[in-house]
Scaffold this motif. Structure first.
Motif, PDB file in Angstrom:
ATOM      1  N   TYR A 101       0.841  -1.192   0.000  1.00  0.00           N
ATOM      2  CA  TYR A 101       0.000   0.000   0.000  1.00  0.00           C
ATOM      3  C   TYR A 101       0.882   1.250   0.000  1.00  0.00           C
ATOM      4  O   TYR A 101       1.983   1.231   0.555  1.00  0.00           O
ATOM      5  CB  TYR A 101      -0.905   0.032   1.240  1.00  0.00           C
ATOM      6  CG  TYR A 101      -1.952  -1.046   1.292  1.00  0.00           C
ATOM      7  CD1 TYR A 101      -2.734  -1.356   0.177  1.00  0.00           C
ATOM      8  CD2 TYR A 101      -2.184  -1.760   2.461  1.00  0.00           C
ATOM      9  CE1 TYR A 101      -3.708  -2.339   0.232  1.00  0.00           C
ATOM     10  CE2 TYR A 101      -3.165  -2.743   2.527  1.00  0.00           C
ATOM     11  CZ  TYR A 101      -3.918  -3.031   1.414  1.00  0.00           C
ATOM     12  OH  TYR A 101      -4.888  -4.000   1.466  1.00  0.00           O
ATOM     13  N   ASN A 122      -3.346   1.369   7.706  1.00  0.00           N
ATOM     14  CA  ASN A 122      -4.510   0.756   7.077  1.00  0.00           C
ATOM     15  C   ASN A 122      -5.301  -0.055   8.104  1.00  0.00           C
ATOM     16  O   ASN A 122      -4.810  -0.388   9.173  1.00  0.00           O
ATOM     17  CB  ASN A 122      -4.053  -0.123   5.919  1.00  0.00           C
ATOM     18  CG  ASN A 122      -3.316   0.682   4.876  1.00  0.00           C
ATOM     19  OD1 ASN A 122      -3.914   1.479   4.152  1.00  0.00           O
ATOM     20  ND2 ASN A 122      -1.991   0.515   4.800  1.00  0.00           N
ATOM     21  N   THR A 176      -8.554   0.579   3.753  1.00  0.00           N
ATOM     22  CA  THR A 176      -7.255   1.230   3.629  1.00  0.00           C
ATOM     23  C   THR A 176      -7.325   2.688   4.051  1.00  0.00           C
ATOM     24  O   THR A 176      -8.377   3.324   4.009  1.00  0.00           O
ATOM     25  CB  THR A 176      -6.725   1.160   2.187  1.00  0.00           C
ATOM     26  OG1 THR A 176      -7.474   2.062   1.352  1.00  0.00           O
ATOM     27  CG2 THR A 176      -6.834  -0.253   1.627  1.00  0.00           C
ATOM     28  N   SER A 210     -12.585  -3.766  -4.636  1.00  0.00           N
ATOM     29  CA  SER A 210     -12.005  -2.503  -4.183  1.00  0.00           C
ATOM     30  C   SER A 210     -13.069  -1.426  -4.312  1.00  0.00           C
ATOM     31  O   SER A 210     -13.269  -0.848  -5.378  1.00  0.00           O
ATOM     32  CB  SER A 210     -10.765  -2.137  -5.002  1.00  0.00           C
ATOM     33  OG  SER A 210     -10.169  -0.955  -4.506  1.00  0.00           O
TER      34      SER A 210
END
Length: 708
Positions: free
Chosen positions: A491, A496, A511, A529
């Motif tokens: 990331y 996160n 996140t 996502s």
């Protein structure tokens, strides 16, 4: 409690003609459709057996319903779901109950924490969740109370003050209910307190037992469960030093786990006060039970065993991170173990019968304070340079005080055998305090015994860029059997959210850059996502109602890293901070409202009237008193005020009224007049004015407003 009976074989619809008829179906496996513990169940694996959402259809998840929450601060709780009702705690220790299917708010409870208590919260005014048992709901408050509510009505049943409120204690962790007792710890080690764990009667709130994690500075017995062990052994691991004044730290601010099979209670102990072992106890002794996992008898609180992960800790390497119970085959024999991934970067497998260390392997790269662990002694193999108070030289540690893994919950999937860790890279510099400002022990602000100058970035744009590049996050799938990382996801930023895994071969995580993601648990393939408009630091939970599986989590920005990060916050600085409860289901159609347009900030620093000497003095004062809430080098974070564009920055009198007079104490900004002179307050203003000018000249891309 709702239960879903899932048959191991198809039912055979054959009528029984006599009482002696043989069973016509295999035994049923009872699977919980609720999420009624903070970590799903007592093992705290954060693994749900539900699999209606799986690798084949997780991409169809959408929003079933959502609720905006008050207070744009860190939202760290895991939603608890029991009998169709969903419960959360939020910033400022508020509690809400909802219909878990429709999102209808059933009740809310505000304990009325005074705003000025925020100054005693090292890492934001957060709360990590509630415990529910037999119709009662329990939670702790920032000001140290333990409160019991009626889970149906939200009516208060009792409350108990668990701390001395004249001292900087707080509660941010979730309590656990064990055998008609509520177990709770506390925080405050950075400021200077003495840590302990307490057990209270679930019916009345009366104290049943208490276990102190560090000795009594006066050598006296406290009438506590820990007295005997300190008299016999633990006190001998402490020398003389500042701990006798500070209390020593060692707070149990998060992880507490009950072992139903062995009837043992485990808890993780935090850092010492001051951090600096050289000052805390003269560089002498291991300082039990700092940075340890401790096992006690849950009925009495009496000591059973401990394992100290970081002896004589000096880097804020707490052991308060989540503890998972599991079974593991070792040399052909099944052993009952604990899995633990604390701040110091090593993944520990510990025998939960007696605390024996089985293995300790790195779960992140770049660890430089130690090269590994000696399994014979159970001690780390340290880098001598890491003991900065011995060498007299600064040390840039990996990981730093925020840890390779902080409070964000990890999870374990029994089928894959993997543990899913929200890992991060956040280096930190340590050096001995040199200035009188850093040496002084004050009532307000951190008292950690290090020099703050090393924590403030120099005036170099390339260094700023390097700080952003060096501060990253990972989702790490760690294999305890091999001691290796099976797979990982990189990331662009740290901090996160916590993880959850399910029987659908899934791992879920939010996140800090504002996405809710799902991966295949075995291989780490990204399958979902969803943009969520806000950062996510909390961990999700999942539950089933009327044949539909739901996934619930909180959104927000907050906690320790955003408070102190400054420019190292990187891309997260521009991510909005929206406190919200979001619930997903397959085919969910609800839409989040459009984001409000951000108003332009006029970056017009006031005239610099301070001399270079005043600015330099202000920098030291800022680091000691202001950095931990307003960010490194006065770079704002998006949820506490960015002082570089403060409306009072150009007004000496208005600035002083806020800093010394506490005119904003209801928002957590208490007056510092008791420890800062008028000249010192003005020097801090000169420093912030200089920071504002420097930003405008050298970092024009950072003169846009941070997301709020």
């Amino acid at each position: 409690m709702r239960r879903l009976v899932m048959m191991l074989m198809p039912l055979m619809l054959v009528a029984c003609e006599s009482q002696n008829s043989e069973p016509t179906a295999a035994p049923a496996a009872v699977v919980s459709t609720d999420w009624d513990h903070i970590g799903f169940d007592a093992k705290e694996q954060r693994h749900s057996p539900l699999d209606l959402i799986n690798t084949e259809n997780v991409g169809e998840l959408g929003i079933a319903w959502f609720k905006d929450l008050p207070d744009a601060r860190g939202q760290e709780a895991t939603p608890i779901v029991v009998d169709g009702k969903l419960y959360i705690s939020t910033a400022w220790s508020k509690v809400f109950a909802y219909d878990a299917k429709t999102g209808e708010e059933l009740w809310s409870y505000d304990p009325g924490v005074a705003g000025e208590k925020a100054v005693d919260a090292c890492c934001d005014v957060v709360n990590r969740g509630v415990a529910i048992n037999r119709g009662k709901l329990y939670f702790g408050t920032i000001d140290g109370r333990l409160i019991a509510l009626d889970a149906i009505t939200g009516a208060r049943l009792w409350e108990t003050q668990t701390t001395d409120n004249s001292k900087p204690y707080t509660i941010t962790g979730a309590p656990r209910v064990v055998k008609n007792m509520v177990i709770i710890g506390n925080g405050g080690a950075e400021f200077g307190v003495r840590g302990y764990v307490s057990a209270y009667d679930t019916r009345s709130g009366s104290l049943k037992w208490r276990f102190y994690t560090v000795p009594n500075a006066e050598g006296k017995a406290d009438g506590a469960a820990s007295d005997e062990i300190f008299e016999k052994a633990a006190a001998a691991t402490w020398g003389d030093g500042e701990w006798r004044e500070s209390g020593g730290g060692g707070t149990v601010w998060d992880s507490i786990v009950y072992d139903e099979e062995l009837d043992q209670l485990y808890f993780g102990v935090g850092n010492g006060n001051p951090w600096n072992h050289g000052l805390r106890s003269g560089g002498v002794g291991d300082n039990l039970f700092l940075s340890s996992i401790v096992a006690v008898n849950p009925d009495t609180g009496k000591y059973l065993w401990h394992y100290q992960e970081t002896p004589a800790e000096t880097w804020d390497y707490t052991a308060t991170q989540p503890i998972i119970q599991a079974e593991m085959a070792i040399d052909g024999k099944m052993r009952k173990v604990l899995y633990h991934a604390p701040k110091n970067g090593f993944f520990f497998v510990i025998d939960r019968l007696d605390g024996t260390l089985i293995s300790a392997e790195p779960f992140v790269e770049g660890i430089n304070w130690a090269t590994g662990y000696d399994l014979e002694t159970g001690r780390p193999i340290e880098n001598p340079d890491a003991r900065f108070y011995k060498t007299g030289e600064p040390f840039i540690a990996i990981p730093g005080a925020l840890g390779a893994h902080n409070w964000h919950p990890m999870s374990y999937n029994p089928k894959t055998g993997l543990v899913y860790i929200p890992a991060q890279q956040i280096p930190q510099g340590y050096e001995v305090p040199v200035s009188d400002i850093d040496k002084a022990r004050e009532r307000l602000g951190f008292n950690v015994g290090i020099g703050w100058a090393i924590g403030q970035l120099p005036d170099d744009k390339e260094v700023y860029k390097a700080a952003v590049a060096a501060t990253t996050g990972q989702l790490v799938a760690f294999n305890p059997k091999t001691g290796k990382v099976e797979w990982s996801v990189d990331y662009p930023a740290a901090w996160n959210g916590g993880t959850m895994t399910t029987a659908g071969n899934l791992v879920f995580q939010g996140t800090s850059t504002g996405f809710f993601k799902a991966y295949s648990a075995d291989k780490g393939a990204e399958l979902l996502s969803l943009p969520m408009q806000s950062g996510i630091v909390s961990a999700p939970s999942t539950y089933m109602i009327d044949g539909e599986q739901y996934v619930a989590f909180l959104t927000s920005k907050g906690g320790a890293f955003p408070l102190v990060a400054g420019v190292a916050g990187g891309v997260t600085r521009q991510v909005p901070n929206i406190p919200r409860l979001v619930v997903l289901k397959l085919g969910g159609k609800a839409k989040l409202p459009a984001l409000p347009e951000q108003s332009d900030v006029v970056w017009d620093p006031p005239q610099q009237t301070g001399t270079p000497e005043q600015v330099a003095a202000g920098k030291g004062l800022y680091g000691r008193n202001c950095l931990v809430c307003h960010g490194d080098s006065a770079v704002g974070n998006g949820f506490t005020p960015d002082l570089r564009v403060s409306g009072v920055l150009g007004d000496k009198q208005a600035w002083a009224s806020v800093v010394t007079g506490g005119t904003l104490k209801q928002h957590g900004m208490v007056g510092f007049g008791s420890q800062l002179s008028a000249a010192q307050v003005e020097n801090i203003r000169h420093y912030v004015v200089e920071r504002s000018h420097w930003t405008k000249e050298h970092l024009p891309d950072m003169t846009a407003p941070t997301a709020r």
